[in-house]
Design an enzyme around this catalytic site. Structure first.
Site, mmCIF file in Angstrom:
data_model
loop_
_atom_site.group_PDB
_atom_site.id
_atom_site.type_symbol
_atom_site.label_atom_id
_atom_site.label_comp_id
_atom_site.label_asym_id
_atom_site.label_seq_id
_atom_site.Cartn_x
_atom_site.Cartn_y
_atom_site.Cartn_z
ATOM 1 N N ASP A 96 -15.778 -42.552 25.121
ATOM 2 C CA ASP A 96 -15.275 -43.870 24.721
ATOM 3 C C ASP A 96 -15.831 -45.029 25.545
ATOM 4 O O ASP A 96 -15.292 -46.124 25.502
ATOM 5 C CB ASP A 96 -13.745 -43.886 24.789
ATOM 6 C CG ASP A 96 -13.208 -43.633 26.196
ATOM 7 O OD1 ASP A 96 -13.986 -43.122 27.034
ATOM 8 O OD2 ASP A 96 -12.041 -43.940 26.450
ATOM 9 N N GLU A 97 -16.915 -44.802 26.271
ATOM 10 C CA GLU A 97 -17.423 -45.865 27.144
ATOM 11 C C GLU A 97 -18.922 -45.688 27.363
ATOM 12 O O GLU A 97 -19.413 -44.565 27.493
ATOM 13 C CB GLU A 97 -16.680 -45.811 28.483
ATOM 14 C CG GLU A 97 -16.919 -46.977 29.390
ATOM 15 C CD GLU A 97 -15.994 -46.934 30.604
ATOM 16 O OE1 GLU A 97 -15.878 -47.964 31.269
ATOM 17 O OE2 GLU A 97 -15.401 -45.868 30.876
#
Length: 351
Positions: A96-97
């Protein structure tokens, strides 16, 4: 991404929207660990890596959901496709990053802020999820900026504002500054970047070792690390320093189970398996030991990680010992080598 796992669950299950939910282990029995909490749950103080039992204490109505990692991985893949419309210089940190270098953007937009806006809008339109972005001239500042206006936020810190921004930053926000280091800094009356800036590089290195050199540069806005699309991961792990020393094996095993879940989650996020499991132990007198075990085949299995860590713990001297820190890591990544392949390799070596 904003509360990635929880946001996906709320997207796919309308009955969870607007409610405090936790993606992670159940609080029943010995209890699990929070992987991600929705923003509704965070209002009660629930955070990632917190025990599920603690989450229930903070919010009795919190809803627990078992992770669906395959769904999260597919969403991450589609987000990565959106990134690639703008640049191929992408350094994933987790599902997610990621860092993106848009110096040369593929669509010729010419503005990092506009690119960030378009990426966030595409994620919202195509996946019905929100993302927050930080835009700046270095990885460190962009990372901090991305957390400043969550959820669904965009923060720009221009070159002329970087050094001023670093001076106002609390020391616990600096990369590599954990709880113990932050406490040490505050005892030295170092509370912000401006305080760190008063010390020379030699002084910072004397007090904090090699990271002191990094602190000296970063507080002045100097971060020359490039975005690395093919960064090699050497190990994946997690550790925890406890508020009170552990004195019983039951306490130690319970903590190892929580740490193992965090490690398993990080392996899954990065699609990694390893052969070597290492246990780190720090006693109350700060003496530190490590124990490792290597397998013939690659693994990321949670039960194997848990069981191996507990066995390694048993191999140490626990009599009258108090433990202040435990950690688990996996290393020695790569493709599993079949028995036939190993035999072929051995035969080739003979000739």
């Amino acid at each position: 991404m904003d509360a990635f796992y929880a946001s996906i669950e709320q997207r796919d299950h309308p009955e969870y929207r607007g409610k405090p939910i936790v993606v992670g282990g159940s609080p029943q029995g010995r209890g699990g660990v929070v992987a991600t909490a929705s923003y509704e749950a965070r209002k009660f103080g629930i955070r990632s890596a917190m025990s599920s039992k603690k989450a229930v204490q903070l919010c009795k109505d919190v809803i627990f959901i078992r992770p669906r990692f395959e769904v999260y991985k597919e969403a991450s893949r589609r987000i990565r496709e959106i990134f690639h419309r703008h640049t191929d210089l992408i350094e994933p940190l987790s599902l997610d990053e990621a860092f993106l270098d848009v110096t040369e953007d593929k669509q010729g937009i010419g503005s990092a802020i506009e690119i960030a806006k378009q990426i966030r809008q595409a994620i919202k339109d195509e996946l019905q999820l929100t993302a927050s972005a930080g835009v700046s001239v270095s990885k460190f500042v962009a990372k901090i900026a991305s957390d400043m206006n969550k959820p669904d936020g965009l923060t720009f810190i221009g070159p002329s504002k970087v050094e001023q921004f670093m001076e106002t930053l609390p020391v616990e926000k600096f990369f590599g500054v954990g709880k113990v280091t932050a406490e040490k800094m505050k005892k030295m009356n170092l509370h912000t970047g401006a305080d760190l800036k008063k010390l020379t590089e030699a002084e910072l290195t004397r007090h904090f070792g090699k990271p002191g050199k990094f602190y000296y540069k970063i507080v002045r806005g100097i971060d020359e690390r490039a975005v690395q699309p093919h960064r090699e991961t050497k190990s994946v792990g997690a550790e925890d320093t406890f508020s009170f020393d552990l004195t019983t094996q039951e306490e130690m095993n319970a903590e190892l189970e929580k740490i193992a879940l965090t490690v398993h989650d990080r392996l899954y996020r990065n699609n990694l398996k390893g052969r070597t499991i290492t246990l780190k132990i720090k006693y109350h007198d700060f003496k530190q030991v490590t124990r490792s075990h290597s397998f013939e085949q690659l693994t990321s299995d949670l039960e194997i990680i848990e069981a191996t860590a507990k066995q390694l713990l048993m191999s140490t001297d626990l009599d009258n010992k108090k433990i202040r820190l435990l950690g688990i890591s996996l290393s020695n990544f790569g493709d599993a080598v079949s028995k036939q392949k190993r035999e072929e390799t051995d035969q080739l070596k003979l000739f």
